[in-house]
Design a protein around this motif. Sequence first.
Motif, PDB file in Angstrom:
ATOM      1  N   ALA A  12      65.480 127.559  29.911  1.00 43.56           N
ATOM      2  CA  ALA A  12      66.669 127.367  30.722  1.00 43.56           C
ATOM      3  C   ALA A  12      67.566 126.263  30.228  1.00 43.56           C
ATOM      4  O   ALA A  12      67.269 125.559  29.293  1.00 43.56           O
ATOM      5  CB  ALA A  12      66.200 127.014  32.119  1.00 43.56           C
ATOM      6  N   ILE A  13      68.675 126.130  30.956  1.00 42.17           N
ATOM      7  CA  ILE A  13      69.576 125.015  30.751  1.00 42.17           C
ATOM      8  C   ILE A  13      68.754 123.761  30.957  1.00 42.17           C
ATOM      9  O   ILE A  13      68.026 123.664  31.930  1.00 42.17           O
ATOM     10  CB  ILE A  13      70.589 124.953  31.902  1.00 42.17           C
ATOM     11  CG1 ILE A  13      71.284 126.253  32.087  1.00 42.17           C
ATOM     12  CG2 ILE A  13      71.501 123.780  31.756  1.00 42.17           C
ATOM     13  CD1 ILE A  13      72.088 126.213  33.357  1.00 42.17           C
ATOM     14  N   ARG A  14      68.854 122.844  30.069  1.00 48.58           N
ATOM     15  CA  ARG A  14      68.168 121.594  30.309  1.00 48.58           C
ATOM     16  C   ARG A  14      69.136 120.608  30.884  1.00 48.58           C
ATOM     17  O   ARG A  14      70.324 120.623  30.575  1.00 48.58           O
ATOM     18  CB  ARG A  14      67.593 121.023  28.994  1.00 48.58           C
ATOM     19  CG  ARG A  14      66.527 121.904  28.390  1.00 48.58           C
ATOM     20  CD  ARG A  14      65.458 122.325  29.365  1.00 48.58           C
ATOM     21  NE  ARG A  14      64.872 121.217  30.095  1.00 48.58           N
ATOM     22  CZ  ARG A  14      64.469 121.321  31.364  1.00 48.58           C
ATOM     23  NH1 ARG A  14      64.627 122.411  32.046  1.00 48.58           N
ATOM     24  NH2 ARG A  14      63.929 120.295  31.942  1.00 48.58           N
ATOM     25  N   PRO A  15      68.620 119.751  31.757  1.00 45.30           N
ATOM     26  CA  PRO A  15      69.465 118.686  32.245  1.00 45.30           C
ATOM     27  C   PRO A  15      70.019 117.889  31.072  1.00 45.30           C
ATOM     28  O   PRO A  15      69.345 117.774  30.049  1.00 45.30           O
ATOM     29  CB  PRO A  15      68.532 117.824  33.080  1.00 45.30           C
ATOM     30  CG  PRO A  15      67.238 118.522  33.145  1.00 45.30           C
ATOM     31  CD  PRO A  15      67.281 119.726  32.263  1.00 45.30           C
ATOM     32  N   ARG A  16      71.251 117.346  31.259  1.00 47.51           N
ATOM     33  CA  ARG A  16      71.890 116.611  30.168  1.00 47.51           C
ATOM     34  C   ARG A  16      70.976 115.562  29.569  1.00 47.51           C
ATOM     35  O   ARG A  16      70.903 115.367  28.394  1.00 47.51           O
ATOM     36  CB  ARG A  16      73.133 115.882  30.692  1.00 47.51           C
ATOM     37  CG  ARG A  16      74.296 116.757  30.932  1.00 47.51           C
ATOM     38  CD  ARG A  16      75.512 115.888  31.129  1.00 47.51           C
ATOM     39  NE  ARG A  16      75.340 114.929  32.216  1.00 47.51           N
ATOM     40  CZ  ARG A  16      75.528 115.211  33.488  1.00 47.51           C
ATOM     41  NH1 ARG A  16      75.866 116.432  33.831  1.00 47.51           N
ATOM     42  NH2 ARG A  16      75.370 114.303  34.422  1.00 47.51           N
ATOM     43  N   HIS A  17      70.239 114.848  30.448  1.00 49.36           N
ATOM     44  CA  HIS A  17      69.513 113.698  29.961  1.00 49.36           C
ATOM     45  C   HIS A  17      68.005 113.932  29.911  1.00 49.36           C
ATOM     46  O   HIS A  17      67.244 113.016  29.822  1.00 49.36           O
ATOM     47  CB  HIS A  17      69.813 112.500  30.850  1.00 49.36           C
ATOM     48  CG  HIS A  17      69.654 112.836  32.301  1.00 49.36           C
ATOM     49  ND1 HIS A  17      70.655 113.464  32.992  1.00 49.36           N
ATOM     50  CD2 HIS A  17      68.635 112.673  33.139  1.00 49.36           C
ATOM     51  CE1 HIS A  17      70.244 113.647  34.243  1.00 49.36           C
ATOM     52  NE2 HIS A  17      69.034 113.180  34.354  1.00 49.36           N
TER      53      HIS A  17
ATOM     54  N   GLY B  25      74.222 126.045  37.324  1.00 48.42           N
ATOM     55  CA  GLY B  25      74.640 124.828  36.625  1.00 48.42           C
ATOM     56  C   GLY B  25      73.511 123.836  36.473  1.00 48.42           C
ATOM     57  O   GLY B  25      72.338 124.194  36.517  1.00 48.42           O
ATOM     58  N   ASP B  26      73.927 122.588  36.291  1.00 48.80           N
ATOM     59  CA  ASP B  26      72.987 121.510  36.006  1.00 48.80           C
ATOM     60  C   ASP B  26      72.525 120.866  37.319  1.00 48.80           C
ATOM     61  O   ASP B  26      73.346 120.292  38.044  1.00 48.80           O
ATOM     62  CB  ASP B  26      73.704 120.476  35.115  1.00 48.80           C
ATOM     63  CG  ASP B  26      72.790 119.342  34.694  1.00 48.80           C
ATOM     64  OD1 ASP B  26      71.614 119.323  35.119  1.00 48.80           O
ATOM     65  OD2 ASP B  26      73.258 118.473  33.943  1.00 48.80           O
ATOM     66  N   ILE B  27      71.239 120.935  37.584  1.00 53.70           N
ATOM     67  CA  ILE B  27      70.750 120.368  38.848  1.00 53.70           C
ATOM     68  C   ILE B  27      70.712 118.839  38.799  1.00 53.70           C
ATOM     69  O   ILE B  27      70.326 118.203  39.768  1.00 53.70           O
ATOM     70  CB  ILE B  27      69.366 120.938  39.245  1.00 53.70           C
ATOM     71  CG1 ILE B  27      68.319 120.592  38.192  1.00 53.70           C
ATOM     72  CG2 ILE B  27      69.447 122.425  39.485  1.00 53.70           C
ATOM     73  CD1 ILE B  27      66.903 120.854  38.678  1.00 53.70           C
ATOM     74  N   HIS B  28      71.126 118.268  37.675  1.00 55.51           N
ATOM     75  CA  HIS B  28      71.239 116.810  37.570  1.00 55.51           C
ATOM     76  C   HIS B  28      72.703 116.386  37.494  1.00 55.51           C
ATOM     77  O   HIS B  28      73.001 115.248  37.135  1.00 55.51           O
ATOM     78  CB  HIS B  28      70.483 116.307  36.338  1.00 55.51           C
ATOM     79  CG  HIS B  28      69.029 116.652  36.374  1.00 55.51           C
ATOM     80  ND1 HIS B  28      68.067 115.779  36.810  1.00 55.51           N
ATOM     81  CD2 HIS B  28      68.397 117.799  36.073  1.00 55.51           C
ATOM     82  CE1 HIS B  28      66.893 116.388  36.758  1.00 55.51           C
ATOM     83  NE2 HIS B  28      67.069 117.604  36.313  1.00 55.51           N
ATOM     84  N   ALA B  29      73.582 117.319  37.796  1.00 54.45           N
ATOM     85  CA  ALA B  29      75.024 117.043  37.629  1.00 54.45           C
ATOM     86  C   ALA B  29      75.515 115.977  38.592  1.00 54.45           C
ATOM     87  O   ALA B  29      75.021 115.852  39.709  1.00 54.45           O
ATOM     88  CB  ALA B  29      75.811 118.334  37.844  1.00 54.45           C
ATOM     89  N   ASP B  30      76.528 115.236  38.150  1.00 48.41           N
ATOM     90  CA  ASP B  30      77.201 114.273  39.025  1.00 48.41           C
ATOM     91  C   ASP B  30      78.258 114.959  39.881  1.00 48.41           C
ATOM     92  O   ASP B  30      78.739 114.394  40.851  1.00 48.41           O
ATOM     93  CB  ASP B  30      77.921 113.202  38.178  1.00 48.41           C
ATOM     94  CG  ASP B  30      76.933 112.237  37.553  1.00 48.41           C
ATOM     95  OD1 ASP B  30      75.806 112.133  38.074  1.00 48.41           O
ATOM     96  OD2 ASP B  30      77.294 111.606  36.543  1.00 48.41           O
ATOM     97  N   LEU B  31      78.634 116.139  39.455  1.00 46.62           N
ATOM     98  CA  LEU B  31      79.771 116.812  40.092  1.00 46.62           C
ATOM     99  C   LEU B  31      79.361 118.204  40.568  1.00 46.62           C
ATOM    100  O   LEU B  31      78.794 118.989  39.800  1.00 46.62           O
ATOM    101  CB  LEU B  31      80.910 116.904  39.061  1.00 46.62           C
ATOM    102  CG  LEU B  31      82.199 117.590  39.481  1.00 46.62           C
ATOM    103  CD1 LEU B  31      82.786 116.963  40.737  1.00 46.62           C
ATOM    104  CD2 LEU B  31      83.211 117.544  38.334  1.00 46.62           C
TER     105      LEU B  31
END
Length: 318
Positions: free
Chosen positions: A80-85, A139-145
């Motif tokens: 899957a999409i990995r969190p940015r960090h 999307g990213d479950i670690h997103a700021d937005l």
Amino acid sequence: MDRKKNIYHQLLNSTTQHLEDLKSRGIAYLPISTHSLKNLSRTPSGSQSQPAFSLSEKSSRGHTPASEKNATSPVVAAPAIRPRHAPDFPAKQPEQNQTADLPEKTRDEKIAALRVKALSCRKCPNLVRARKNVVFGVGDIHADLMFIGEAPGADEDRMGEPFVGKAGQILTKIIGAMGFSRQTVYIANVLKCRPDTPDKPYGNRKPTQEEMHTCLPYLNAQIDLIQPKVVVALGATALQGLLGTTSGISRLRGKFQDFKSISLMPTFHPSYVLRAESNPTEAAVIKRQVWEDMLQVMEHLNCPISAKQRGYFLPKNN
Ligand code: URA
């Protein structure tokens, strides 16, 4: 036997490509039947007459077979999409600092469990009867937005993903203009199922108060887990769902609101921008208003903003 293995590897490659393509479009999870899940855990062998992963299985962007729709164990994490960090799922345990990972894993797991729950939700019988897919979020479950809309339309219902229709294309452009992508923000709706229109086979309707009230716990749980720094409420219905206010969107747009200690920016719904496009002057004004709201969001998130970005949708000086 060699031929069978060859076919198996061709299918495996196609499947991997398909999953990578979904991943690049921000899809992190796929509904999958218990049967296929069992098959996936088998190793290939020359005696198998079926590939481990049947390509006729539809992804969350396609139609889910009726027998599997809303099944209770339908979710696996795609590669899957990995969190940015965060690193990719480790194949083996990291050698050091094993506990440092734990909170991130817990978030992944909790979101996955919430998704399973939402996908099998049957609280609104009218919506359950009419839906093709439960549209959980992307999307990213670690997103700021985080962007929050009203409810899935026909395209979203068909694809199982929020904002993929015409309004979604506008939203995707807005997100891109801000320097983000659908993969680096999180997108969801107040209602996870498409509001049914039993008297006609087309068109959309606003979610009822009762439907919103019933579905909101899923969104609230998503927000609590993702903990974005900013939530953008797209349109009056999203704003009403989140804040419980009936104050008009025109009055509140562009003014940060406090929501669960998160900054919430109300702005116009992308379909409002779309509807205005028949009148270029009006459309330009609305686009600039939405863009000014997004500039505030970017400032709040300390995003770099170029002069070009600041000038989007300003009337050209002659
Ligand atoms: N409108 C919404 O509010 N949400 C979607 O997902 C699509 C259109």
